[in-house]
Design a protein around this motif. Structure first.
Motif, short mmCIF file in Angstrom:
data_model
loop_
_atom_site.label_atom_id
_atom_site.label_comp_id
_atom_site.label_asym_id
_atom_site.label_seq_id
_atom_site.Cartn_x
_atom_site.Cartn_y
_atom_site.Cartn_z
N LYS A 314 37.01 34.22 34.28
CA LYS A 314 36.48 33.86 32.96
C LYS A 314 35.89 32.45 32.96
N VAL A 315 35.06 32.19 33.95
CA VAL A 315 34.38 30.91 34.08
C VAL A 315 32.96 31.05 33.56
N LEU A 316 32.52 30.14 32.69
CA LEU A 316 31.13 30.12 32.25
C LEU A 316 30.29 29.52 33.37
N LYS A 317 29.38 30.30 33.91
CA LYS A 317 28.65 29.86 35.10
C LYS A 317 27.16 30.08 34.92
N VAL A 318 26.40 29.23 35.63
CA VAL A 318 24.95 29.27 35.58
C VAL A 318 24.44 29.35 37.01
N PRO A 319 23.37 30.09 37.28
CA PRO A 319 22.85 30.15 38.65
C PRO A 319 22.40 28.78 39.14
N ALA A 320 22.66 28.50 40.42
CA ALA A 320 22.23 27.22 40.99
C ALA A 320 20.72 27.11 41.00
N SER A 321 20.01 28.23 41.04
CA SER A 321 18.55 28.20 41.06
C SER A 321 17.95 27.74 39.73
N ALA A 322 18.76 27.68 38.66
CA ALA A 322 18.25 27.23 37.36
C ALA A 322 18.47 25.73 37.15
N LEU A 323 19.19 25.06 38.02
CA LEU A 323 19.53 23.65 37.82
C LEU A 323 18.46 22.74 38.40
N PHE A 324 18.26 21.61 37.78
CA PHE A 324 17.40 20.56 38.32
C PHE A 324 17.91 19.22 37.80
N ARG A 325 17.59 18.17 38.54
CA ARG A 325 18.04 16.84 38.17
C ARG A 325 17.16 16.25 37.09
N CYS A 326 17.79 15.63 36.09
CA CYS A 326 17.07 14.91 35.06
C CYS A 326 17.81 13.58 34.85
N GLY A 327 17.36 12.57 35.56
CA GLY A 327 18.07 11.30 35.53
C GLY A 327 19.33 11.38 36.36
N GLN A 328 20.46 11.04 35.76
CA GLN A 328 21.74 11.04 36.44
C GLN A 328 22.55 12.29 36.20
N THR A 329 21.99 13.28 35.52
CA THR A 329 22.73 14.49 35.20
C THR A 329 21.94 15.71 35.62
N TRP A 330 22.54 16.88 35.37
CA TRP A 330 21.89 18.15 35.66
C TRP A 330 21.38 18.76 34.37
N CYS A 331 20.25 19.45 34.46
CA CYS A 331 19.64 20.08 33.29
C CYS A 331 19.19 21.49 33.62
N VAL A 332 18.93 22.26 32.55
CA VAL A 332 18.33 23.58 32.66
C VAL A 332 17.31 23.72 31.53
N PHE A 333 16.43 24.70 31.67
CA PHE A 333 15.54 25.09 30.58
C PHE A 333 16.11 26.33 29.92
N VAL A 334 16.39 26.21 28.63
CA VAL A 334 16.90 27.32 27.83
C VAL A 334 15.76 27.90 27.02
N ILE A 335 15.61 29.21 27.04
CA ILE A 335 14.53 29.87 26.30
C ILE A 335 14.99 30.09 24.86
N GLU A 336 14.29 29.44 23.91
CA GLU A 336 14.59 29.57 22.49
C GLU A 336 13.30 29.86 21.74
N ASP A 337 13.23 31.02 21.09
CA ASP A 337 12.07 31.40 20.27
C ASP A 337 10.78 31.31 21.07
N GLY A 338 10.81 31.77 22.30
CA GLY A 338 9.60 31.81 23.11
C GLY A 338 9.22 30.48 23.73
N ARG A 339 10.06 29.48 23.65
CA ARG A 339 9.76 28.18 24.23
C ARG A 339 10.92 27.73 25.13
N ALA A 340 10.57 26.94 26.14
CA ALA A 340 11.56 26.41 27.08
C ALA A 340 12.04 25.05 26.58
N ARG A 341 13.34 24.95 26.35
CA ARG A 341 13.93 23.71 25.86
C ARG A 341 14.82 23.11 26.94
N GLN A 342 14.53 21.87 27.30
CA GLN A 342 15.34 21.19 28.31
C GLN A 342 16.68 20.79 27.71
#
Length: 386
Positions: A314-342
């Motif tokens: 029961k671990v909330l997990k995200v594919p490693a292929s969706a991760l990218f560096r944004c500064g000093q942390t990790w980010c993803v693009f989430v699809i909301e209403d047809g747009r990609a939100r960092q």
């Protein structure tokens, strides 16, 4: 009026032509499930209790009739040596070898008794933990630790018994050499017989030819391939994450199924090994016990070991292929209403395929896999399930 309408239509057409089309991306829904973190590396199998038989005295070795892979019974004749006359120095050395072998045998017997006491204590602790778990006084982790301690103590006792057998065999070989020398000095011409310390299989015969050998010359190696263990050479920086009792998944051994094993010991000595790229690496041997090795496996066979250093359900997990560096942390693009939100994330455990998300996402949200450089925050996207 018609001209105004025609102009508006033309403007709309130009806008539609120049308006950027949505980017096509691959999306995947974030889910909860089982996750594990492993330390992977190559290793090989070896007999749990391997014997290297050497010439106990200097003399003429008769030709060895056995072949690699032959099965031998306990006390079966393996080789015969006609001893040469010994000098005073060699006689003293042989006497000291007998005394050393006897001392090692006593040490091995003491280790057997110590391991037996530790196993008894571990079994009593496990019984108490089971009672406390039934009454609800301890967490499940306490029972798991007690169970693992009992399993480790059982393996340690078995290993100590094998070492005691090996030590007893060394005493027999050294004493037989001493008896042969005494017989030769008394004028009785005979052969010194080298016999199998226990029922096992001949792994390798160094040289079966008749020849003159010096004391200590290796003759052959024996081992029981029905009781195999694995030796995995881990980088020292990875070995510090491994502890006895951790489960191991064995792959890449030649069969289709995944074999199961468990870490028995992490050696405390690191050695230097040069990699294929010419880089010096510090490696540590990790010994694992195979639960049920298939008959096709033998001594020295190659394998790939995946040591499970952490796992959870029961671990909330995200594919490693969706991760990218944004500064000093990790980010993803989430699809909301047809747009990609960092969106920035807080991660915990990671492996090569996925990462544990502790903050930033909820189950069911769709993230973009393999985000390209052209994808920006707020961009319109058209996604397909991957």
């Amino acid at each position: 009026m018609g001209l105004v309408f025609a102009g508006a239509v033309a403007v709309v057409a130009v806008v539609l032509v120049l308006w950027p089309a949505p980017l096509a991306v691959d999306g995947v829904a974030v889910q909860t499930g089982h996750m594990q973190v492993t330390v992977d590396d190559l290793g090989e199998t070896r007999s749990h209790d391997r014997f290297l038989l050497s010439a106990p005295v200097s003399g003429r070795l008769a030709r060895i009739a056995l072949r690699d892979g032959d099965w031998v019974d306990e006390q079966q004749l393996l080789a015969r040596i006609a001893p040469l006359p010994l000098s005073e120095r060699e006689r003293i050395e042989l006497t000291a070898r007998v005394a050393s072998a006897q001392a090692l045998q006593r040490e091995a017997q003491q280790r057997v008794r110590q391991s037996a006491d530790e196993l008894s204590q571990a079994q009593r602790d496990l019984q108490r933990m089971q009672q406390l778990q039934t009454q609800g006084f301890i967490a499940p982790q306490g029972l798991e630790q007690a169970t693992q301690k009992e399993l480790s103590a059982t393996s340690a006792l078995q290993a100590a018994r094998f070492r005691a057998l090996a030590a007893a065999a060394d005493v027999q070989v050294a004493q037989a050499a001493m008896d042969a020398i005494r017989a030769a000095q008394a004028g009785a011409q005979g052969w010194l017989e080298v016999r199998a310390p226990r029922a096992s299989r001949v792994l390798r015969i160094i040289d079966p030819s008749e020849r003159v050998v010096a004391m200590g010359t290796p003759l052959m190696s024996l081992g029981d391939v029905a009781q195999l263990e694995g030796v995995v050479e881990l980088l020292s920086t990875e070995a510090v994450k491994v502890a006895p009792g951790m489960p191991v998944l064995i792959e890449g051994w030649g069969g289709q199924q995944v074999l199961h094993a468990r870490v028995r010991r992490v050696e405390n000595y690191a050695f230097t090994k040069v990699s294929a790229l010419g880089i010096e690496e510090k490696r540590v041997n990790v010994i694992v016990d195979l639960d049920d090795p298939p008959p096709a496996l033998g001594d020295g066979f190659r394998l790939t070991a995946r040591i499970v250093v952490w796992q959870a359900d029961k671990v909330l997990k995200v594919p490693a292929s969706a991760l990218f560096r944004c500064g000093q942390t990790w980010c993803v693009f989430v699809i909301e209403d047809g747009r990609a939100r960092q969106r920035p994330l807080t991660l915990d455990h990671r492996n090569l395929q996925e990462a544990e998300v502790t903050e930033g996402l909820v189950p069911g949200e769709v993230v973009v896999r393999y985000p390209g450089n052209e994808l920006q925050d707020g961009a319109r996207v058209r996604w397909r399930k991957s």
